[in-house]
Design a protein around this motif. Structure first.
Motif, PDB file in Angstrom:
ATOM      1  N   ASP A   1       0.837  -1.196   0.000  1.00  0.00           N
ATOM      2  CA  ASP A   1       0.000   0.000   0.000  1.00  0.00           C
ATOM      3  C   ASP A   1       0.874   1.249   0.000  1.00  0.00           C
ATOM      4  OD1 ASP A   1      -2.684  -1.229   0.278  1.00  0.00           O
ATOM      5  OD2 ASP A   1      -1.831  -1.988   2.154  1.00  0.00           O
ATOM      6  N   ALA A   2       1.983   1.148   0.696  1.00  0.00           N
ATOM      7  CA  ALA A   2       2.922   2.273   0.744  1.00  0.00           C
ATOM      8  C   ALA A   2       4.348   1.743   0.737  1.00  0.00           C
ATOM      9  CB  ALA A   2       2.685   3.125   1.987  1.00  0.00           C
ATOM     10  N   VAL A   3       5.212   2.448   0.020  1.00  0.00           N
ATOM     11  CA  VAL A   3       6.648   2.146   0.017  1.00  0.00           C
ATOM     12  C   VAL A   3       7.349   3.389   0.556  1.00  0.00           C
ATOM     13  CG1 VAL A   3       8.674   1.695  -1.427  1.00  0.00           C
ATOM     14  CG2 VAL A   3       6.490   0.567  -1.953  1.00  0.00           C
ATOM     15  N   VAL A   4       8.192   3.210   1.538  1.00  0.00           N
ATOM     16  CA  VAL A   4       8.968   4.332   2.064  1.00  0.00           C
ATOM     17  C   VAL A   4      10.412   4.163   1.597  1.00  0.00           C
ATOM     18  CG1 VAL A   4       9.724   5.587   4.110  1.00  0.00           C
ATOM     19  CG2 VAL A   4       7.482   4.459   4.095  1.00  0.00           C
ATOM     20  N   ASP A   5      10.902   5.149   0.853  1.00  0.00           N
ATOM     21  CA  ASP A   5      12.279   5.094   0.370  1.00  0.00           C
ATOM     22  C   ASP A   5      13.162   5.848   1.363  1.00  0.00           C
ATOM     23  OD1 ASP A   5      14.723   5.288  -0.821  1.00  0.00           O
ATOM     24  OD2 ASP A   5      14.006   6.128  -2.722  1.00  0.00           O
ATOM     25  N   ALA A   6      13.737   5.081   2.292  1.00  0.00           N
ATOM     26  CA  ALA A   6      14.683   5.649   3.265  1.00  0.00           C
ATOM     27  C   ALA A   6      16.087   5.142   2.961  1.00  0.00           C
ATOM     28  CB  ALA A   6      14.259   5.276   4.684  1.00  0.00           C
ATOM     29  N   PHE A   7      16.312   4.880   1.686  1.00  0.00           N
ATOM     30  CA  PHE A   7      17.619   4.402   1.204  1.00  0.00           C
ATOM     31  C   PHE A   7      18.729   5.361   1.621  1.00  0.00           C
ATOM     32  CE2 PHE A   7      20.875   4.462  -2.148  1.00  0.00           C
ATOM     33  CZ  PHE A   7      21.176   3.111  -2.277  1.00  0.00           C
TER      34      PHE A   7
END
Lengths: 219, 219
Positions: free
Chosen positions: A69-75
């Protein structure tokens, strides 16, 4: 709030691990992605009930993004490979064109915020610091990443910048802004990872921004 | 000039097919890529000795790009998928970070050129044309593509824009510029695919530009 499937890229980093914890605390199903199997095992010990995926985010098949549902890009990466911030954003966008789900939340730096009477970029101040050649590629890349994202009209993305000092720590009361670097009443420009995590989860649960970037600071 | 391995993406299109013919004429080894097997067969009938690859450029493994001395991105698509211009450029860049070979030549539109006393963008004029909603996504995307490319410092890229009217036809004498829309002595702003092809091959054989965009017109 119904339970959401949330995937966090860079889940073992300072921002990522705080976001994983906040998401679990709120009852969501969390997939923690990172390259290091050891770091993921340590995170799973600390935060019960998460799924872990030891993987290079560039190797993840598109179906896995679509399942969230959600992707968090904390790369996060070292300055020598700072361009990977840009390349991961362009890749996620390319794979998600024409979709509304997942929502993708990009954790951006403070460098792309404006400051001062002349509204110059924070990254221009950072560049003037002694030894800035050791790190400047990161804020520069995150600024390019935001400029790219601003051109994207057919992916459900949002960007969030912390304040100038972004450090580990529990959530505080929050100040919110859009494109200008924030300072609290004491003159500090500071965001804890905990404050960032609360802002990220609030935005995922109750979207207030769409295809734009906002900023959060500790009050 | 030694023989080079040149891969042309969008090889069956107006620009691509002219570039394939010019490259073969100059004795280079040419791989013609396009999605349509039929169109490639027709091109191979017309231009002897080319290798053809019926493939979606997004599915090409990175090794295939690395095997070329030069890759020409003459990709074309319909306005509903105009963002693919951007996504192909970001993908090629991501796969070629930190390399000097292949050289990648991006065929860009005229929209990103400047014109008039106020140096406004050609795409801003195009947007005002009646019915521009039917095509404007293409020059808009190619402008975003160029803005993205301008941020790329660790890939050996060059961009080439034609003039306002870009049509099939043999090479003429050439006018060259950088970021301003060109007109010839008769007031025309015109580039044939043949002129573009000569400019592309000249640039590949004797690089004059690096990590920048230039423009060519019929004299």
């Amino acid at each position: 709030m119904s339970q959401l499937n949330i995937t966090v890229i860079g889940a073992t980093g300072m921002a990522g691990s705080a976001i994983v914890q906040e998401a679990v605390k709120r009852g969501h199903t969390v997939t923690a992605m990172a390259r290091s199997e050891n770091d993921l095992a340590a995170l799973a010990k600390k935060v019960a009930g998460i799924h872990t995926m030891a993987v290079d985010a560039f190797q993840v098949p598109a179906e896995d993004w679509h399942a969230a549902d959600a992707v968090v890009d904390a790369f996060a990466t070292d300055p020598a490979h700072a361009y990977l911030h840009i390349d991961l954003a362009t890749r996620l966008v390319a794979e998600l064109r024409g979709t509304n789900k997942p929502r993708v939340v990009f954790i951006l730096g403070a460098g792309s915020l404006q400051t001062g009477a002349d509204h110059h970029l924070v990254v221009d101040d950072l560049r003037k610091l002694p030894g800035s050649d050791q790190f400047i590629a990161i804020p520069e890349s995150q600024y390019i990443e935001l400029q790219f994202l601003r051109s994207v009209k057919n992916v459900n993305w949002v960007g969030i910048s912390p304040s100038r000092d972004f450090t580990a720590g529990p959530a505080t009361k929050v100040l919110m802004g859009t494109n200008t670097l924030l300072h609290n009443a004491a003159g500090q420009s500071h965001t804890t990872a905990g404050t960032m995590a609360v802002a990220v989860l609030d935005e995922i649960e109750q979207p207030q921004h769409r295809q734009t970037r906002f900023t959060v600071a500790d009050k």
